[in-house]
Motif scaffolding. Structure first.
Motif, mmCIF file in Angstrom:
data_model
loop_
_atom_site.group_PDB
_atom_site.id
_atom_site.type_symbol
_atom_site.label_atom_id
_atom_site.label_comp_id
_atom_site.label_asym_id
_atom_site.label_seq_id
_atom_site.Cartn_x
_atom_site.Cartn_y
_atom_site.Cartn_z
ATOM 1 N N ARG A 1 37.840 37.428 67.068
ATOM 2 C CA ARG A 1 37.523 38.746 66.513
ATOM 3 C C ARG A 1 38.599 39.175 65.516
ATOM 4 N NH1 ARG A 1 33.372 42.808 67.061
ATOM 5 N NH2 ARG A 1 34.337 44.814 66.710
ATOM 6 N N PHE A 2 39.867 38.956 65.899
ATOM 7 C CA PHE A 2 40.944 39.357 64.993
ATOM 8 C C PHE A 2 40.801 38.618 63.665
ATOM 9 C CE2 PHE A 2 44.951 38.877 62.854
ATOM 10 C CZ PHE A 2 45.355 40.207 62.756
ATOM 11 N N LYS A 3 40.571 37.323 63.733
ATOM 12 C CA LYS A 3 40.472 36.518 62.502
ATOM 13 C C LYS A 3 39.321 37.033 61.631
ATOM 14 C CE LYS A 3 40.070 31.837 60.850
ATOM 15 N NZ LYS A 3 39.366 30.610 61.076
ATOM 16 N N ASP A 4 38.186 37.220 62.270
ATOM 17 C CA ASP A 4 36.997 37.655 61.537
ATOM 18 C C ASP A 4 37.235 39.023 60.873
ATOM 19 O OD1 ASP A 4 34.115 37.450 60.932
ATOM 20 O OD2 ASP A 4 34.031 39.256 62.174
ATOM 21 N N ARG A 5 37.729 39.974 61.660
ATOM 22 C CA ARG A 5 37.918 41.330 61.114
ATOM 23 C C ARG A 5 39.060 41.383 60.106
ATOM 24 N NH1 ARG A 5 33.982 44.977 63.334
ATOM 25 N NH2 ARG A 5 32.543 43.320 63.868
ATOM 26 N N TRP A 6 40.054 40.549 60.299
ATOM 27 C CA TRP A 6 41.174 40.519 59.361
ATOM 28 C C TRP A 6 40.690 40.030 57.988
ATOM 29 C CZ3 TRP A 6 43.916 36.961 56.406
ATOM 30 C CH2 TRP A 6 45.146 37.403 55.901
ATOM 31 N N GLN A 7 39.833 39.009 58.028
ATOM 32 C CA GLN A 7 39.297 38.501 56.751
ATOM 33 C C GLN A 7 38.458 39.576 56.068
ATOM 34 O OE1 GLN A 7 37.289 34.895 57.956
ATOM 35 N NE2 GLN A 7 39.130 33.650 57.661
ATOM 36 N N THR A 8 37.629 40.248 56.861
ATOM 37 C CA THR A 8 36.799 41.324 56.301
ATOM 38 C C THR A 8 37.685 42.420 55.705
ATOM 39 O OG1 THR A 8 35.199 40.871 58.018
ATOM 40 C CG2 THR A 8 34.966 42.973 56.878
ATOM 41 N N MET A 9 38.742 42.756 56.427
ATOM 42 C CA MET A 9 39.654 43.807 55.974
ATOM 43 C C MET A 9 40.355 43.388 54.681
ATOM 44 S SD MET A 9 43.197 44.346 56.023
ATOM 45 C CE MET A 9 44.004 43.482 57.362
ATOM 46 N N MET A 10 40.844 42.151 54.647
ATOM 47 C CA MET A 10 41.581 41.698 53.453
ATOM 48 C C MET A 10 40.665 41.597 52.236
ATOM 49 S SD MET A 10 44.767 41.582 53.876
ATOM 50 C CE MET A 10 44.987 41.004 52.214
ATOM 51 N N ARG A 11 39.447 41.128 52.457
ATOM 52 C CA ARG A 11 38.566 41.033 51.287
ATOM 53 C C ARG A 11 38.217 42.446 50.791
ATOM 54 N NH1 ARG A 11 34.248 43.557 51.786
ATOM 55 N NH2 ARG A 11 33.020 43.398 53.682
ATOM 56 N N ALA A 12 38.143 43.402 51.714
ATOM 57 C CA ALA A 12 37.872 44.784 51.294
ATOM 58 C C ALA A 12 39.064 45.337 50.510
ATOM 59 C CB ALA A 12 37.575 45.654 52.506
ATOM 60 N N LYS A 13 40.268 45.014 50.967
ATOM 61 C CA LYS A 13 41.456 45.494 50.244
ATOM 62 C C LYS A 13 41.501 44.935 48.820
ATOM 63 C CE LYS A 13 45.592 46.328 52.293
ATOM 64 N NZ LYS A 13 45.670 47.769 52.523
ATOM 65 N N LEU A 14 40.979 43.720 48.678
ATOM 66 C CA LEU A 14 40.993 43.103 47.343
ATOM 67 C C LEU A 14 39.705 43.377 46.562
ATOM 68 C CD1 LEU A 14 42.737 39.709 48.134
ATOM 69 C CD2 LEU A 14 43.650 41.582 46.757
ATOM 70 N N GLY A 15 38.797 44.100 47.161
ATOM 71 C CA GLY A 15 37.574 44.473 46.444
ATOM 72 C C GLY A 15 36.562 43.350 46.322
ATOM 73 N N LEU A 16 36.599 42.387 47.258
ATOM 74 C CA LEU A 16 35.633 41.280 47.216
ATOM 75 C C LEU A 16 34.423 41.648 48.075
ATOM 76 C CD1 LEU A 16 38.203 38.389 47.760
ATOM 77 C CD2 LEU A 16 37.403 39.355 45.589
ATOM 78 N N ASP B 1 32.017 50.367 41.231
ATOM 79 C CA ASP B 1 31.626 50.106 42.619
ATOM 80 C C ASP B 1 32.803 49.494 43.391
ATOM 81 O OD1 ASP B 1 30.011 49.651 44.874
ATOM 82 O OD2 ASP B 1 29.616 47.597 44.218
ATOM 83 N N ARG B 2 33.459 48.531 42.737
ATOM 84 C CA ARG B 2 34.616 47.884 43.373
ATOM 85 C C ARG B 2 35.735 48.893 43.600
ATOM 86 N NH1 ARG B 2 38.859 45.271 40.611
ATOM 87 N NH2 ARG B 2 37.592 45.021 38.744
ATOM 88 N N GLN B 3 36.017 49.674 42.570
ATOM 89 C CA GLN B 3 37.117 50.634 42.668
ATOM 90 C C GLN B 3 36.856 51.648 43.786
ATOM 91 O OE1 GLN B 3 37.778 53.373 39.345
ATOM 92 N NE2 GLN B 3 39.938 52.799 39.471
ATOM 93 N N ASP B 4 35.652 52.173 43.840
ATOM 94 C CA ASP B 4 35.336 53.177 44.866
ATOM 95 C C ASP B 4 35.514 52.609 46.265
ATOM 96 O OD1 ASP B 4 34.799 54.950 42.896
ATOM 97 O OD2 ASP B 4 32.606 54.887 43.104
ATOM 98 N N SER B 5 35.026 51.385 46.466
ATOM 99 C CA SER B 5 35.119 50.818 47.813
ATOM 100 C C SER B 5 36.583 50.495 48.161
ATOM 101 C CB SER B 5 34.234 49.576 47.947
ATOM 102 O OG SER B 5 34.790 48.516 47.227
ATOM 103 N N MET B 6 37.361 50.049 47.184
ATOM 104 C CA MET B 6 38.771 49.727 47.459
ATOM 105 C C MET B 6 39.580 50.974 47.808
ATOM 106 S SD MET B 6 39.396 46.926 44.489
ATOM 107 C CE MET B 6 40.976 46.242 44.926
ATOM 108 N N ASN B 7 39.241 52.073 47.149
ATOM 109 C CA ASN B 7 39.995 53.302 47.419
ATOM 110 C C ASN B 7 39.705 53.893 48.792
ATOM 111 O OD1 ASN B 7 41.440 53.190 45.088
ATOM 112 N ND2 ASN B 7 40.127 54.594 43.945
ATOM 113 N N LEU B 8 38.721 53.328 49.463
ATOM 114 C CA LEU B 8 38.449 53.787 50.837
ATOM 115 C C LEU B 8 39.215 52.992 51.880
ATOM 116 C CD1 LEU B 8 34.558 54.269 50.653
ATOM 117 C CD2 LEU B 8 36.322 56.039 50.558
#
Ligand code: AMP
Ligand code: MG
Length: 548
Positions: free
Chosen positions: A361-376, A473-480
């Motif tokens: 779970r940590f690995k999965d959510r960490w990847q999701t979190m990091m890709r969100a931080k980078l706007g992917l 779209d990318r910018q808005d999601s990253m700022n969250l």
């Protein structure tokens, strides 16, 4: 539904913890080992001149309390421990814990006193707890008190974490006691008198891993079972349907519960890693069974990204609780919890599987979190692991402010064509301009580093183009997900310096700032900057002791 705002007198209490669980038969308040009981009845110690420094109106709303109610003298009297409301039945909980990897025996609420459980208009249960309201049977050789500096830090950080979207206990009020408390802040034989303070915290439950561990360590499986049955009935009812609280549960329910604790803990750790929070004392007595951030002591926020950084001076030698080690420590702590409930399950394999669930779970959510931080848009394991690792390596070469860098990257808008048209590295450097403020040491921006970071941006650009997402779209999601405002250590310290001189204005200003971490706040722009040089090695800014 409209919420009817209450005065303190109309708070409705339902004190299930003390009603359902075994009590310490002794009622005298002296330090002792308490056996066969989950708590001891104990009253807060009255204080001389309580004064309200700050309150959180959002936390008050959880109790349906209006701001008028918070500004009433009754509020100060109640949340300084001087007066009990009808329905309050104060107690201190018994727990143990592993501290720095070693079993430490009984710890317990040494300076926390629970006042009772409020049921609000949404039928939510909120336990009220005073921190620093005097000695309890669990105070060992300490005084049960708390000082202003640590109370300011707990109050502000609890609310900052909530507004960032990180699971946490909440802080209702910060009250100075008008009494002095002696502390040897650096344990170097220089004790000083400091102002005393009390924070009232709120949580659905303050149960920690250590609440279970203590009974197993003492081979008191009967009380262990009672506490776990109670915890599942009250805090995890979705796992068992609507069963009568008196009904005993089975090993299947215990296992489901442990799996959920693993999942919640994984999610919590991902959130800490997202915002750059370092707890500092991840002992098992400081791990919430509900997956909340709990016990704000020598915590810290990363300024420059450094996975080896620990804010806790006691942790300097081993760095067990360093930023980058937190997910592994949480796993270790969960293994201690697994050991604690093993007698109720009787089989190691399913517990091991649950621990593996934590890792997955940590690995999965960490990847999701990091890709969100980078706007992917989604995580592409063929490219993104490398991209992320390269970025962290670059952070290590030139000290880079994690928060500023990630916030700025949302405004990054270069294309592969632009890279092609710019043939010289000096031309490509234009892309670094918005990031200059994130660097701590200009001398570290060597030619070699610049080549590497331009290279990284080139890969990042290609990766973004694969997503075909609009810039907006990318910018808005990253700022969250990339906050602009965090409770930097030096900001808290500035508020503490002023508070110790009797000026509480900055506490309220910071409380206001942490309310909207993801928004632009022109009036608070001065707080969205990297740590100033003077704070690099100052006590309270980069080094915190456990003394509090
Ligand atoms: P901590 O490291 O703050 O989580 O505290 C570990 C244990 O020490 C807990 O049982 C606390 O309640 C207790 N403790 C910490 N500070 C004090 C204090 N000033 N007085 C009494 N007990 C304390
Ligand atoms: Mg603690």
């Amino acid at each position: 539904m409209t919420i009817k705002y209450n005065s303190l007198k109309s708070l409705a209490f339902d004190n299930s913890f003390i009603r359902e669980l075994p009590a310490d038969p002794q009622s005298a308040n002296y330090r002792r080992q308490v056996f066969g009981a989950c708590y001891s009845i104990v009253k807060p110690t009255p204080v001389l001149y309580p004064k309200l420094i700050a309150y959180s109106k959002e936390a008050a709303a959880l109790l349906d309390l209006s701001e008028d109610a918070c500004n009433d003298d009754e509020f100060v009297q109640v949340f300084s421990g001087n007066r009990l409301l009808f329905g309050m039945e104060p107690y201190a909980a018994c727990y143990g814990g592993h501290q720095f990897g070693n079993w430490a025996g009984q710890l317990g609420d040494g300076r926390a006193i629970n006042l009772g459980e409020v049921i609000n208009s949404r039928s939510e249960r909120w336990t009220l707890q005073l921190k620093g309201a005097g000695a309890t049977p669990y105070s060992r050789n300490a005084d049960g008190l708390a000082v202003l500096r640590s109370s300011v830090r707990e109050f502000l950080c609890s609310e900052a974490m909530f507004h960032l979207g990180v699971p946490t206990t909440r802080a209702l009020s910060l009250i100075s006691t008008g009494e002095m408390v002696e502390r040897d802040m650096f344990y170097d034989g220089n004790p000083k008198d400091e102002h005393g303070a009390i924070v009232c915290r709120l949580a659905q439950s303050f149960t920690r891993f250590g609440n279970f561990e203590i009974f197993t360590a003492r081979n008191d499986i009967k009380t262990l079972k009672k506490l776990l049955d109670y915890t599942i009935h009250i805090d995890f009812p979705h796992l068992i349907g609507h069963q009568n609280i008196k009904e005993e549960l089975t090993w299947q329910s215990y296992l489901k519960w442990f799996e959920e604790v693993c999942i919640r803990t994984a999610d919590l750790l991902v959130e800490w890693m997202r915002v750059g929070f370092v707890h500092g004392v991840m002992n098992t007595d400081n791990m919430s069974a509900l997956g909340l951030t709990i016990d704000y002591g020598p915590y810290g926020w990363l300024d420059n990204y450094d996975p080896n950084w620990t804010p806790n001076t006691t942790d300097r030698a081993g760095r067990r609780y360093r930023f980058g080690n937190q997910p592994a420590v949480a796993h270790w702590n969960l293994a201690q919890l697994a050991n604690a409930i093993f007698p109720l399950i009787g089989d190691v394999e399913p517990l091991k599987d649950a621990l593996n669930l934590y890792s997955a779970r940590f690995k999965d959510r960490w990847q999701t979190m990091m890709r969100a931080k980078l706007g992917l848009k989604s995580f592409d394991s063929t490219t993104d692991t490398i991209l992320i690792n390269q970025l962290f390596t670059l952070f290590g070469i030139a000290e880079t402010d994690m928060t500023l860098f990630f916030r700025k990257i949302a405004s990054y808008d270069f294309t592969s064509d632009w890279f092609k048209s710019m043939s010289q590295i000096s031309e490509k450097m234009a892309l670094l301009k918005p990031f200059i403020e994130s660097y701590y040491e200009p001398s570290q921006l060597t030619e070699e580093y610049l080549f590497k970071i331009v290279d990284w941006f080139s890969s990042y650009t290609k990766r973004l183009e694969k997503d075909s997402r609009t810039y907006k779209d990318r910018q808005d999601s990253m700022n969250l997900v990339n906050p602009k405002y965090i409770l930097r250590n030096y900001l808290s310290q500035l508020a503490i310096d002023k508070a110790e001189a009797g000026d509480f204005s900055m506490i309220n200003r910071l409380l206001d700032m942490v309310r909207s971490p993801y928004s632009e706040q022109p009036e608070n722009e001065e707080f969205a900057v990297k740590r100033p040089d003077w704070a690099r090695n100052r006590a309270g800014c980069s080094m915190l002791s456990c003394s509090s």
